[in-house]
Design a protein around this motif. Structure first.
Motif, PDB file in Angstrom:
ATOM      1  N   PHE A 103       0.901  -1.173   0.255  1.00 54.14           N
ATOM      2  CA  PHE A 103      -0.085   0.118   0.113  1.00 54.14           C
ATOM      3  C   PHE A 103       0.905   1.291   0.130  1.00 54.14           C
ATOM      4  O   PHE A 103       0.374   2.234  -0.443  1.00 54.14           O
ATOM      5  CB  PHE A 103      -0.914   0.061   1.285  1.00 54.14           C
ATOM      6  N   THR A 104       2.110   1.232   0.739  1.00 55.90           N
ATOM      7  CA  THR A 104       2.716   2.471   0.858  1.00 55.90           C
ATOM      8  C   THR A 104       3.989   2.444  -0.084  1.00 55.90           C
ATOM      9  O   THR A 104       4.566   3.467  -0.256  1.00 55.90           O
ATOM     10  CB  THR A 104       3.440   2.432   2.232  1.00 55.90           C
ATOM     11  N   ASP A 105       3.861   1.457  -1.122  1.00 58.50           N
ATOM     12  CA  ASP A 105       4.979   1.524  -2.295  1.00 58.50           C
ATOM     13  C   ASP A 105       4.741   2.618  -3.326  1.00 58.50           C
ATOM     14  O   ASP A 105       3.485   2.069  -4.015  1.00 58.50           O
ATOM     15  CB  ASP A 105       5.284  -0.042  -2.640  1.00 58.50           C
ATOM     16  N   PRO A 106       5.319   3.551  -3.764  1.00 58.16           N
ATOM     17  CA  PRO A 106       4.859   4.437  -4.431  1.00 58.16           C
ATOM     18  C   PRO A 106       5.036   3.822  -5.908  1.00 58.16           C
ATOM     19  O   PRO A 106       4.019   4.213  -6.832  1.00 58.16           O
ATOM     20  CB  PRO A 106       5.664   5.701  -4.511  1.00 58.16           C
ATOM     21  N   SER A 107       6.020   3.140  -6.095  1.00 57.96           N
ATOM     22  CA  SER A 107       6.419   2.498  -7.434  1.00 57.96           C
ATOM     23  C   SER A 107       5.091   1.386  -7.841  1.00 57.96           C
ATOM     24  O   SER A 107       4.755   1.458  -9.217  1.00 57.96           O
ATOM     25  CB  SER A 107       7.613   1.937  -7.598  1.00 57.96           C
ATOM     26  N   LEU A 108       4.195   0.961  -6.752  1.00 59.20           N
ATOM     27  CA  LEU A 108       3.321  -0.128  -7.216  1.00 59.20           C
ATOM     28  C   LEU A 108       1.893   0.741  -7.825  1.00 59.20           C
ATOM     29  O   LEU A 108       1.272   0.192  -8.519  1.00 59.20           O
ATOM     30  CB  LEU A 108       2.884  -0.887  -6.417  1.00 59.20           C
ATOM     31  N   ARG A 109       1.816   2.016  -7.007  1.00 55.77           N
ATOM     32  CA  ARG A 109       0.647   2.725  -7.438  1.00 55.77           C
ATOM     33  C   ARG A 109      -0.642   1.784  -7.389  1.00 55.77           C
ATOM     34  O   ARG A 109      -1.435   1.816  -8.626  1.00 55.77           O
ATOM     35  CB  ARG A 109       0.929   3.360  -8.753  1.00 55.77           C
ATOM     36  N   LEU A 110      -0.962   1.113  -6.436  1.00 52.80           N
ATOM     37  CA  LEU A 110      -2.090   0.183  -6.447  1.00 52.80           C
ATOM     38  C   LEU A 110      -3.384   1.144  -6.545  1.00 52.80           C
ATOM     39  O   LEU A 110      -3.577   1.906  -5.638  1.00 52.80           O
ATOM     40  CB  LEU A 110      -2.217  -0.644  -5.143  1.00 52.80           C
ATOM     41  N   LYS A 111      -4.532   0.624  -7.420  1.00 53.98           N
ATOM     42  CA  LYS A 111      -5.738   1.227  -7.441  1.00 53.98           C
ATOM     43  C   LYS A 111      -6.648   0.774  -6.206  1.00 53.98           C
ATOM     44  O   LYS A 111      -6.336  -0.599  -6.096  1.00 53.98           O
ATOM     45  CB  LYS A 111      -6.185   1.171  -8.887  1.00 53.98           C
ATOM     46  N   GLY A 112      -7.635   1.163  -6.120  1.00 53.68           N
ATOM     47  CA  GLY A 112      -8.689   0.909  -5.290  1.00 53.68           C
ATOM     48  C   GLY A 112      -8.219   0.490  -4.020  1.00 53.68           C
ATOM     49  O   GLY A 112      -8.701  -0.206  -3.105  1.00 53.68           O
ATOM     50  N   GLN A 113      -7.261   1.297  -3.272  1.00 60.66           N
ATOM     51  CA  GLN A 113      -6.738   1.077  -2.212  1.00 60.66           C
ATOM     52  C   GLN A 113      -7.790   1.386  -1.209  1.00 60.66           C
ATOM     53  O   GLN A 113      -7.937   0.836   0.065  1.00 60.66           O
ATOM     54  CB  GLN A 113      -5.703   2.175  -1.758  1.00 60.66           C
ATOM     55  N   ARG A 114      -8.713   2.459  -1.284  1.00 62.28           N
ATOM     56  CA  ARG A 114      -9.679   2.799  -0.317  1.00 62.28           C
ATOM     57  C   ARG A 114     -10.541   1.480  -0.034  1.00 62.28           C
ATOM     58  O   ARG A 114     -10.892   1.239   1.040  1.00 62.28           O
ATOM     59  CB  ARG A 114     -10.503   3.936  -0.776  1.00 62.28           C
ATOM     60  N   PHE A 115     -10.870   1.005  -1.198  1.00 64.59           N
ATOM     61  CA  PHE A 115     -11.862  -0.281  -1.136  1.00 64.59           C
ATOM     62  C   PHE A 115     -11.306  -1.405  -0.263  1.00 64.59           C
ATOM     63  O   PHE A 115     -11.550  -1.881   0.433  1.00 64.59           O
ATOM     64  CB  PHE A 115     -12.147  -0.664  -2.649  1.00 64.59           C
ATOM     65  N   PHE A 116     -10.009  -1.764  -0.706  1.00 62.20           N
ATOM     66  CA  PHE A 116      -9.254  -2.858  -0.048  1.00 62.20           C
ATOM     67  C   PHE A 116      -9.205  -2.622   1.280  1.00 62.20           C
ATOM     68  O   PHE A 116      -9.444  -3.429   2.222  1.00 62.20           O
ATOM     69  CB  PHE A 116      -7.966  -3.158  -0.868  1.00 62.20           C
ATOM     70  N   LYS A 117      -8.855  -1.415   1.735  1.00 60.09           N
ATOM     71  CA  LYS A 117      -8.654  -1.042   3.123  1.00 60.09           C
ATOM     72  C   LYS A 117      -9.774  -1.055   3.811  1.00 60.09           C
ATOM     73  O   LYS A 117      -9.875  -1.691   5.034  1.00 60.09           O
ATOM     74  CB  LYS A 117      -7.915   0.127   3.218  1.00 60.09           C
ATOM     75  N   THR A 118     -11.184  -0.536   3.274  1.00 59.16           N
ATOM     76  CA  THR A 118     -12.477  -0.784   3.783  1.00 59.16           C
ATOM     77  C   THR A 118     -12.612  -2.056   4.199  1.00 59.16           C
ATOM     78  O   THR A 118     -13.158  -2.505   5.334  1.00 59.16           O
ATOM     79  CB  THR A 118     -13.096   0.046   2.760  1.00 59.16           C
ATOM     80  N   VAL A 119     -12.422  -3.191   3.275  1.00 62.24           N
ATOM     81  CA  VAL A 119     -12.886  -4.267   3.115  1.00 62.24           C
ATOM     82  C   VAL A 119     -11.876  -4.989   4.338  1.00 62.24           C
ATOM     83  O   VAL A 119     -12.663  -5.800   5.046  1.00 62.24           O
ATOM     84  CB  VAL A 119     -12.895  -5.223   2.029  1.00 62.24           C
ATOM     85  N   ILE A 120     -10.688  -4.806   4.301  1.00 67.13           N
ATOM     86  CA  ILE A 120     -10.206  -5.800   5.272  1.00 67.13           C
ATOM     87  C   ILE A 120     -10.151  -5.035   6.715  1.00 67.13           C
ATOM     88  O   ILE A 120      -9.944  -5.914   7.590  1.00 67.13           O
ATOM     89  CB  ILE A 120      -8.521  -5.872   4.924  1.00 67.13           C
ATOM     90  N   TYR A 121     -10.813  -3.997   6.597  1.00 74.43           N
ATOM     91  CA  TYR A 121     -10.850  -3.643   8.321  1.00 74.43           C
ATOM     92  C   TYR A 121     -12.037  -4.000   8.579  1.00 74.43           C
ATOM     93  O   TYR A 121     -12.496  -3.999   9.957  1.00 74.43           O
ATOM     94  CB  TYR A 121     -10.690  -2.110   8.402  1.00 74.43           C
ATOM     95  N   LEU A 122     -13.079  -4.228   7.854  1.00 70.45           N
ATOM     96  CA  LEU A 122     -14.640  -4.698   8.078  1.00 70.45           C
ATOM     97  C   LEU A 122     -14.788  -5.631   9.361  1.00 70.45           C
ATOM     98  O   LEU A 122     -15.466  -5.439  10.220  1.00 70.45           O
ATOM     99  CB  LEU A 122     -15.424  -4.889   6.943  1.00 70.45           C
ATOM    100  N   PRO A 123     -13.995  -6.852   9.139  1.00 69.03           N
ATOM    101  CA  PRO A 123     -14.420  -7.944  10.112  1.00 69.03           C
ATOM    102  C   PRO A 123     -13.965  -7.508  11.541  1.00 69.03           C
ATOM    103  O   PRO A 123     -14.440  -7.897  12.595  1.00 69.03           O
ATOM    104  CB  PRO A 123     -13.439  -9.052   9.855  1.00 69.03           C
ATOM    105  N   ASN A 124     -13.105  -6.442  11.722  1.00 65.27           N
ATOM    106  CA  ASN A 124     -12.732  -5.949  13.019  1.00 65.27           C
ATOM    107  C   ASN A 124     -13.864  -5.153  13.998  1.00 65.27           C
ATOM    108  O   ASN A 124     -13.963  -5.309  15.124  1.00 65.27           O
ATOM    109  CB  ASN A 124     -11.712  -4.923  12.951  1.00 65.27           C
ATOM    110  N   LEU A 125     -14.983  -4.645  13.177  1.00 69.11           N
ATOM    111  CA  LEU A 125     -16.035  -3.995  13.777  1.00 69.11           C
ATOM    112  C   LEU A 125     -17.281  -5.064  14.063  1.00 69.11           C
ATOM    113  O   LEU A 125     -18.133  -4.618  14.668  1.00 69.11           O
ATOM    114  CB  LEU A 125     -16.521  -2.956  12.947  1.00 69.11           C
ATOM    115  N   ILE A 126     -17.253  -6.051  13.440  1.00 68.68           N
ATOM    116  CA  ILE A 126     -18.526  -7.166  13.584  1.00 68.68           C
ATOM    117  C   ILE A 126     -18.210  -7.754  15.030  1.00 68.68           C
ATOM    118  O   ILE A 126     -17.329  -7.843  15.825  1.00 68.68           O
ATOM    119  CB  ILE A 126     -17.971  -8.427  12.655  1.00 68.68           C
TER     120      ILE A 126
END
Lengths: 305, 283
Positions: A103-126
């Motif tokens: 996520f923090t690697d500038p050379s990778l420039r991953l798209k949809g970071q917001r989406f992935f972060k939202t999804v992987i954090y989700l189970p923590n709130l269940i």
């Protein structure tokens, strides 16, 4: 603040510091400090129910501690807790490091970071108890997971997840992993973003590979946060309760191999076995206290730096 | 030459990371998908095995759940009351505590700050024994007071808000208000609180969710069926004789406790995900 009149006014303002601390102090003393003192006191007393008869309270010194430390149960449940914690934590820290680096690697420039972060954090709130109930139904003998595995032809008869030691422990560990890897990823990301970017650029110019950059620069500089994550997770692991409690209906089955220390404490609280509950609480308090002290030292040097 | 090679390398790593991320997302979401499907199916359909498509029994399951032996709707209301009031008290008084340490210079200031940080990590479980005995002596079993008021003393929330306050609240602002003749309590409510709104919102969400999900202490305090919160009712459902239950209703009950949080989370995810790291590590 040169003249006396003004400084006495400042002193008058500063009294409000005490006033504003009253609610916290009152709530802390009533709901945490008094219970803590009472818990420690109870650990020195014989105080339990035997059938309908109330035994004690009688002062017995350290007898509760001797009893609890010499019984095999404590070590069994401590072992269970540690094994289940490790089953969840090892994949958690590896995956979180990997994701945070990506996520923090500038050379990778991953798209949809917001989406992935939202999804992987989700189970923590269940709600952990509902999540465990869900896993119990999904993995039950005629639940959907067995149904899917049978439809795929992977197994011919339902696999009894909750009758096998390894499967039960892995399920609890896996749920802990799911609930916490997103949180750890985000913490590690914050740590990685705090590293001076010019170090990465310099390494890249010198021809370092991404692996070299990760192991030689990112990881060493991340050490304080990594230690923080490991210890806070260990403290959290010692408190493991909701998931195994609901998954096994408090039994810790099969054969008490998923019974954690807090589940045991809960059993003592329900049966009003206060002496043993007190001794167990104090032991857990000492362990978490030592671990917290390490975290405390760590964060303190961080601010001083 | 070197440039093209490294571009290929980046491309390859990018593909691997997308695959891993998609797999992990699948692992995070598939359970809730199955839950959603199964909550829409009837008991008979469920016993025939899993299908990936929803059925049309959602409303029927929902109505059955409302009329089941467990007061689920009431449980949700109870959870809302406990979690909502806890979040309110916790954030208001934690801001007040942070302000006391931030704005005033008094003798025990440093001690108070160190003390609060030191007790931050003490888990509620290790004081549970004394807590239950105290609550019993105070005749507060089956009462929401012992579930709501302890939230006033929340070291972790205090710490997060203190960090935020250090970065937004300058004491010259407070000084200016004093010169205008505002009282200290009024300054706190009218100037400090509004300024802290973004951080308070994040902490209110976290406190709400933590209390909404809380099971250990409520299960020891709430014995009256009508007072129980959702996690306690879910645990009861697990303890009941399972084979007698309509599985469609069981799934609907679980869905009813999980999906509201998911929906609220998706609406507020921007604040939440951004807010986690701030409180986690002291920088």
């Amino acid at each position: 603040m040169a003249n006396g009149g003004k400084s006495s006014k400042v002193v008058r303002y500063n009294r409000w510091g005490y006033y504003f601390l009253i609610p916290f102090t009152a709530a802390y003393v009533i709901f945490q400090l008094i219970p803590l003192i009472d818990t420690v006191t109870q650990s020195f007393f014989e105080n339990y129910r035997s059938g309908l008869k109330q035994i004690g309270p009688n002062f017995i010194g350290l007898a509760n501690y001797v009893k609890i430390l010499s019984s095999g149960d404590l070590w069994q449940y401590a072992k269970n807790t540690m094994i289940i914690w490790l089953i969840g934590f090892i994949p958690q820290i590896i995956i979180s490091l990997l994701l945070a680096a990506w996520f923090t690697d500038p050379s990778l420039r991953l798209k949809g970071q917001r989406f992935f972060k939202t999804v992987i954090y989700l189970p923590n709130l269940i709600m952990a108890s509902a999540f465990a109930m869900l896993f119990f139904t999904l993995f039950s003998d005629n639940g959907p997971v067995n149904s899917i595995l049978m439809q795929l032809g992977l197994i011919s008869t339902p696999y009894k997840f909750f009758s096998h030691v390894a499967a039960s422990r892995c399920l609890v560990g896996f749920m802990n992993f799911l609930m916490w890897f997103g949180n750890t990823t985000i913490l590690l990301m914050a740590g990685m973003l705090g590293i001076d970017q010019s170090l990465f650029e310099a390494a890249e110019v010198d021809g370092a590979t991404p692996n070299q950059i990760f192991f030689r620069i990112t990881l060493p500089l991340l050490r304080p946060i990594l230690v923080y994550v490991i210890i806070t997770s260990l403290i959290g692991g010692l408190q493991m309760f909701d998931v195994p409690q609901i998954l096994t209906d408090g039994t810790g089955d099969p054969a008490r191999t998923t019974m954690t220390m807090i589940m045991w404490l809960n059993k003592h609280l329900y049966s009003k076995n206060y002496g043993m509950a007190g001794a167990l609480s104090v032991l857990l308090f000492i362990i978490t206290g030592v671990l917290s002290l390490i975290v405390f030292r760590l964060t303190k040097t961080d601010t001083d730096r | 030459m070197k440039k093209t090679k490294s571009t290929v390398g980046v491309q390859g790593r990018r593909i691997v990371s997308y695959i891993v991320l998609i797999l992990l997302s699948f692992l995070c979401l598939v359970w809730f998908y199955i839950l959603f499907i199964n909550a829409t199916r009837s008991h008979a359909e469920l016993s025939r095995g899993f299908t990936p498509l929803p059925s049309h029994y959602a409303v029927k399951n929902f109505v059955k759940m409302l009329h089941s032996t467990q007061p689920i709707a009431r449980g949700m209301l109870n959870s809302l009351i406990v979690a909502g009031l806890s979040a309110l008290l916790c954030t208001y008084f934690s801001t007040m505590t942070a302000y006391a340490i931030h704005a005033y210079r008094f003798r025990f200031r440093k001690f108070a700050y160190t003390f609060i940080l030191a007790v931050m990590m003490i888990p509620t479980q290790v004081t549970a024994l004394g807590f239950i005995r105290l609550v019993t002596r105070m005749k507060l079993i089956n009462n929401y007071i012992p579930l709501i008021f302890p939230a006033i003393a929340a070291p972790a929330t205090f710490f997060y808000l203190k960090q935020y306050m250090d970065s937004v609240l300058s004491l010259s602002l407070v000084e200016a208000a004093r010169i205008d003749g505002a009282g200290e309590f009024h300054i706190f409510n009218a100037i400090v609180l509004p300024l802290m709104r973004p951080a308070v919102a994040v902490q209110a969400i976290f406190t709400f969710v933590a209390n909404w999900n809380n099971y250990f202490i409520p299960s020891l305090i709430l014995k009256n069926e009508k007072m129980k919160t959702l996690p306690v009712l879910i645990a009861e459902l697990r303890g009941a004789d399972f084979l007698k239950f309509d599985m469609g209703v069981v799934y609907m009950t679980i869905a009813f406790s999980i999906f509201p949080v998911i929906i609220v989370y998706l609406l507020l995810s921007k604040n939440i995900v951004g807010g986690i790291a701030l409180g986690g590590v002291k920088e």
